[in-house]
Write an enzyme that holds these catalytic residues in place. Sequence first.
Site, PDB file in Angstrom:
ATOM      1  N   ILE A   5      -0.639  -0.804  17.959  1.00  0.00           N
ATOM      2  CA  ILE A   5      -1.641  -0.013  18.752  1.00  0.00           C
ATOM      3  C   ILE A   5      -0.969   1.419  18.949  1.00  0.00           C
ATOM      4  O   ILE A   5       0.088   1.173  19.660  1.00  0.00           O
ATOM      5  CB  ILE A   5      -2.029  -0.828  19.922  1.00  0.00           C
ATOM      6  CG1 ILE A   5      -2.538  -2.351  19.533  1.00  0.00           C
ATOM      7  CG2 ILE A   5      -3.552   0.023  20.580  1.00  0.00           C
ATOM      8  CD1 ILE A   5      -4.301  -2.253  19.400  1.00  0.00           C
ATOM      9  N   LEU A   6      -1.753   2.518  18.569  1.00  0.00           N
ATOM     10  CA  LEU A   6      -0.988   3.744  19.056  1.00  0.00           C
ATOM     11  C   LEU A   6      -1.612   3.979  20.208  1.00  0.00           C
ATOM     12  O   LEU A   6      -2.878   3.986  20.664  1.00  0.00           O
ATOM     13  CB  LEU A   6      -1.687   4.760  18.035  1.00  0.00           C
ATOM     14  CG  LEU A   6      -1.211   4.061  16.624  1.00  0.00           C
ATOM     15  CD1 LEU A   6      -1.989   5.020  15.420  1.00  0.00           C
ATOM     16  CD2 LEU A   6       0.254   4.545  16.529  1.00  0.00           C
ATOM     17  N   ASN A  49      -6.206   5.232   8.023  1.00  0.00           N
ATOM     18  CA  ASN A  49      -5.512   3.930   8.026  1.00  0.00           C
ATOM     19  C   ASN A  49      -6.561   3.124   6.896  1.00  0.00           C
ATOM     20  O   ASN A  49      -7.416   3.524   6.601  1.00  0.00           O
ATOM     21  CB  ASN A  49      -5.779   3.413   9.360  1.00  0.00           C
ATOM     22  CG  ASN A  49      -5.224   1.786   9.469  1.00  0.00           C
ATOM     23  OD1 ASN A  49      -4.425   1.607   8.930  1.00  0.00           O
ATOM     24  ND2 ASN A  49      -6.206   0.879  10.071  1.00  0.00           N
ATOM     25  N   ASP A  62      -9.591   0.448  14.920  1.00  0.00           N
ATOM     26  CA  ASP A  62     -10.261   0.352  13.452  1.00  0.00           C
ATOM     27  C   ASP A  62     -11.661   1.001  13.520  1.00  0.00           C
ATOM     28  O   ASP A  62     -12.451   0.462  13.300  1.00  0.00           O
ATOM     29  CB  ASP A  62     -10.470  -1.167  13.090  1.00  0.00           C
ATOM     30  CG  ASP A  62      -8.950  -1.762  12.826  1.00  0.00           C
ATOM     31  OD1 ASP A  62      -7.979  -0.758  12.623  1.00  0.00           O
ATOM     32  OD2 ASP A  62      -8.616  -2.954  13.064  1.00  0.00           O
ATOM     33  N   MET A  91       1.608  -2.102  12.241  1.00  0.00           N
ATOM     34  CA  MET A  91       0.957  -3.260  13.220  1.00  0.00           C
ATOM     35  C   MET A  91       1.208  -2.879  14.598  1.00  0.00           C
ATOM     36  O   MET A  91       1.551  -3.792  15.589  1.00  0.00           O
ATOM     37  CB  MET A  91       1.527  -4.577  12.844  1.00  0.00           C
ATOM     38  CG  MET A  91       1.370  -5.265  11.394  1.00  0.00           C
ATOM     39  SD  MET A  91      -0.363  -5.082  10.962  1.00  0.00           S
ATOM     40  CE  MET A  91      -0.945  -6.365  11.904  1.00  0.00           C
ATOM     41  N   SER A 145     -11.575  -1.055   3.971  1.00  0.00           N
ATOM     42  CA  SER A 145     -12.093   0.500   4.405  1.00  0.00           C
ATOM     43  C   SER A 145     -10.688   1.449   4.616  1.00  0.00           C
ATOM     44  O   SER A 145     -10.088   0.867   5.088  1.00  0.00           O
ATOM     45  CB  SER A 145     -12.917   0.466   5.512  1.00  0.00           C
ATOM     46  OG  SER A 145     -13.893  -0.673   5.370  1.00  0.00           O
ATOM     47  N   ASN A 177       0.818  -1.272  -0.038  1.00  0.00           N
ATOM     48  CA  ASN A 177      -0.078  -0.017  -0.123  1.00  0.00           C
ATOM     49  C   ASN A 177       0.897   1.135  -0.015  1.00  0.00           C
ATOM     50  O   ASN A 177       0.666   2.239  -0.572  1.00  0.00           O
ATOM     51  CB  ASN A 177      -0.806   0.057   1.268  1.00  0.00           C
ATOM     52  CG  ASN A 177      -2.345  -1.072   0.932  1.00  0.00           C
ATOM     53  OD1 ASN A 177      -2.954  -0.435   0.116  1.00  0.00           O
ATOM     54  ND2 ASN A 177      -2.358  -1.932   1.381  1.00  0.00           N
ATOM     55  N   HIS A 228      -7.968  -0.668   6.490  1.00  0.00           N
ATOM     56  CA  HIS A 228      -8.182  -2.076   7.081  1.00  0.00           C
ATOM     57  C   HIS A 228      -9.012  -2.842   6.173  1.00  0.00           C
ATOM     58  O   HIS A 228      -9.718  -2.550   5.305  1.00  0.00           O
ATOM     59  CB  HIS A 228      -9.081  -1.576   8.312  1.00  0.00           C
ATOM     60  CG  HIS A 228      -9.414  -2.894   9.099  1.00  0.00           C
ATOM     61  ND1 HIS A 228      -8.522  -3.387   9.839  1.00  0.00           N
ATOM     62  CD2 HIS A 228     -10.449  -3.617   9.331  1.00  0.00           C
ATOM     63  CE1 HIS A 228      -9.085  -4.457  10.626  1.00  0.00           C
ATOM     64  NE2 HIS A 228     -10.433  -4.604  10.271  1.00  0.00           N
TER      65      HIS A 228
HETATM   66  C1  GRF Z   1      -3.021  -4.802   4.141  1.00  0.00           C
HETATM   67  O1  GRF Z   1      -3.930  -5.789   3.900  1.00  0.00           O
HETATM   68  C2  GRF Z   1      -3.673  -3.642   4.976  1.00  0.00           C
HETATM   69  O2  GRF Z   1      -4.894  -3.497   4.594  1.00  0.00           O
HETATM   70  C3  GRF Z   1      -3.607  -4.195   6.320  1.00  0.00           C
HETATM   71  O3  GRF Z   1      -2.292  -4.594   6.366  1.00  0.00           O
HETATM   72  C4  GRF Z   1      -1.745  -5.090   4.978  1.00  0.00           C
HETATM   73  C5  GRF Z   1      -0.705  -4.335   4.671  1.00  0.00           C
HETATM   74  O4  GRF Z   1       0.046  -4.799   3.494  1.00  0.00           O
HETATM   75  N1  GRF Z   1      -3.616  -3.177   7.313  1.00  0.00           N
HETATM   76  P1  GRF Z   1       1.284  -3.896   2.832  1.00  0.00           P
HETATM   77  O5  GRF Z   1       2.132  -3.720   3.924  1.00  0.00           O
HETATM   78  O6  GRF Z   1       0.544  -2.516   2.347  1.00  0.00           O
HETATM   79  O7  GRF Z   1       1.442  -4.683   1.779  1.00  0.00           O
END
Ligand code: GRF
Length: 192
Positions: A94-95, A109, A147, A92, A138, A17, A111
């Site tokens: 929690i903030l 974010n 989330d 990954m 989302s 992403n 999700h």
């Molecule tokens: C994605 O599926 C995102 O929605 C989730 O973690 C994954 C991250 O993948 N929060 P990447 O590191 O962006 O490839």
Amino acid sequence: MGTKAPLAILISGRGSNMSVLIEASRAPDCPYEVVLVASNNPDAPGLALARAAGIATFAHSHKGLARADFDAIIDRALRDAGVRYVALAGYMRILSEGFVAGWEGRMLNIHPSLLPKYKGLDTHGRAIAAGDAEGGCSVHVVTATLDDGEVVGQATVPILPGDTPEALANRVLVEEHRLYPAALSAYIRAHG
Ligand code: GRF
């Protein structure tokens, strides 16, 4: 178009992403520029991708640090880089409430579920187990509750007979890559 809003992307892993957010930022009419990619995982593969794309990176392990102390280190790096918006992309952690408060309304974010369904982990396995006809992703504003903030964009995919969590995750990921740059850009355009 005037100056682009300085954006930081926070990652913990592969950074797919993150990569599409960087790619989209190159368009002249994109409202943001990526000034920093930061990670709690110094070995995150996405850090190398960011460097290869010419983006500054910051990595600091969270191990052995209290949550608020670690978040203060990340916050410092973001402030030093002049960041206005933060995009979490597979981050990954929690903030802490203090960190979230400092970026209120300026942190998004992505999700991998159709929120408010399936907050937290194993979203695809839970959607399949529930017999849902559709899964998806989302983009939401980050609040102190996991989330939970306002959803600003969603994309759906069908759940097919015999789907595994991995197959569904791959189908959703394609949509994540379309949705995140579009939803983030729209949000920044609307909020300045
Ligand atoms: C994605 O599926 C995102 O929605 C989730 O973690 C994954 C991250 O993948 N929060 P990447 O590191 O962006 O490839």
